[in-house]
Design a protein around this motif. Structure first.
Motif, PDB file in Angstrom:
ATOM      1  N   THR A  54       0.831  -1.209   0.000  1.00  0.00           N
ATOM      2  CA  THR A  54       0.000   0.000   0.000  1.00  0.00           C
ATOM      3  C   THR A  54       0.865   1.258   0.000  1.00  0.00           C
ATOM      4  N   LEU A  55       1.885   1.286   0.841  1.00  0.00           N
ATOM      5  CA  LEU A  55       2.762   2.458   0.893  1.00  0.00           C
ATOM      6  C   LEU A  55       3.514   2.669  -0.418  1.00  0.00           C
ATOM      7  N   LEU A  56       4.058   1.593  -0.974  1.00  0.00           N
ATOM      8  CA  LEU A  56       4.792   1.725  -2.228  1.00  0.00           C
ATOM      9  C   LEU A  56       3.848   2.094  -3.372  1.00  0.00           C
ATOM     10  N   GLY A  57       2.642   1.530  -3.362  1.00  0.00           N
ATOM     11  CA  GLY A  57       1.655   1.896  -4.373  1.00  0.00           C
ATOM     12  C   GLY A  57       1.229   3.345  -4.256  1.00  0.00           C
ATOM     13  N   ALA A  58       1.079   3.834  -3.009  1.00  0.00           N
ATOM     14  CA  ALA A  58       0.703   5.236  -2.802  1.00  0.00           C
ATOM     15  C   ALA A  58       1.801   6.167  -3.302  1.00  0.00           C
ATOM     16  N   VAL A  59       3.050   5.820  -3.070  1.00  0.00           N
ATOM     17  CA  VAL A  59       4.157   6.651  -3.559  1.00  0.00           C
ATOM     18  C   VAL A  59       4.172   6.664  -5.086  1.00  0.00           C
ATOM     19  N   LEU A  60       3.965   5.502  -5.707  1.00  0.00           N
ATOM     20  CA  LEU A  60       3.924   5.447  -7.171  1.00  0.00           C
ATOM     21  C   LEU A  60       2.744   6.257  -7.707  1.00  0.00           C
ATOM     22  N   ALA A  61       1.594   6.147  -7.066  1.00  0.00           N
ATOM     23  CA  ALA A  61       0.427   6.926  -7.492  1.00  0.00           C
ATOM     24  C   ALA A  61       0.708   8.428  -7.371  1.00  0.00           C
ATOM     25  N   PHE A  62       1.391   8.819  -6.303  1.00  0.00           N
ATOM     26  CA  PHE A  62       1.758  10.229  -6.147  1.00  0.00           C
ATOM     27  C   PHE A  62       2.688  10.679  -7.263  1.00  0.00           C
ATOM     28  N   ALA A  73      12.298   9.459 -11.347  1.00  0.00           N
ATOM     29  CA  ALA A  73      11.611   9.143 -10.096  1.00  0.00           C
ATOM     30  C   ALA A  73      11.203   7.675 -10.055  1.00  0.00           C
ATOM     31  N   ALA A  74      10.756   7.135 -11.184  1.00  0.00           N
ATOM     32  CA  ALA A  74      10.365   5.718 -11.236  1.00  0.00           C
ATOM     33  C   ALA A  74      11.572   4.811 -11.008  1.00  0.00           C
TER      34      ALA A  74
END
Length: 141
Positions: A23-31, A62-63
């Protein structure tokens, strides 16, 4: 390894750990996707994310750092969940998963630099070569 073989003090709610990390890594990617600038209503993937900044923080840059951070988080969770013992491969040195990851990242950087030198800008085939190299390192080193 089944949970019955793990000592009681090492058992935990691993599904929650996996879900939290994802969830945290997905949220950072979504941001990062959200913060990518738009031009004429479409995402401009190579535009600077911080206009006038000291570094060209575009989405691909960033990716790249997001992938490195995700690998470090994944390997940390794996090292805690499944403790490892060093093994000896074709290099005749003892390596752990983290050592093999470092060897893979370092070698992949040199493969991509060589690809840029010999073939030029699109590095997609160089990336495919890096993935094959990573598979070989994790299998035989």
């Amino acid at each position: 390894m089944i949970d019955a073989a793990i000592p009681a003090h090492r058992r935990g709610n691993w599904q929650a750990v996996y879900l939290t990390a994802a969830t945290l890594l997905g949220a950072v990617l979504a941001f990062l996707v959200w913060a990518t600038p738009t031009k004429d209503g479409a995402k401009d993937w190579t535009a600077p994310m911080i206009p006038g900044g000291w570094m060209a923080w575009s989405f691909p840059v960033a990716a790249f750092f997001w992938v490195i951070a995700s690998l470090l988080v994944l390997f940390t969770i794996l090292a805690i969940r499944f403790p490892e013992t060093p093994r000896r491969g074709i290099l005749r040195i003892e390596t752990t998963r983290g050592d093999r990851l470092f060897i893979t990242l370092l070698g992949s950087a040199f493969i991509c630099l060589a690809w840029l030198f010999f073939f030029g800008a699109p590095v997609w085939w160089g990336l495919a070569l890096c993935l094959a190299y990573a598979a070989a390192v994790f299998r035989w080193v």
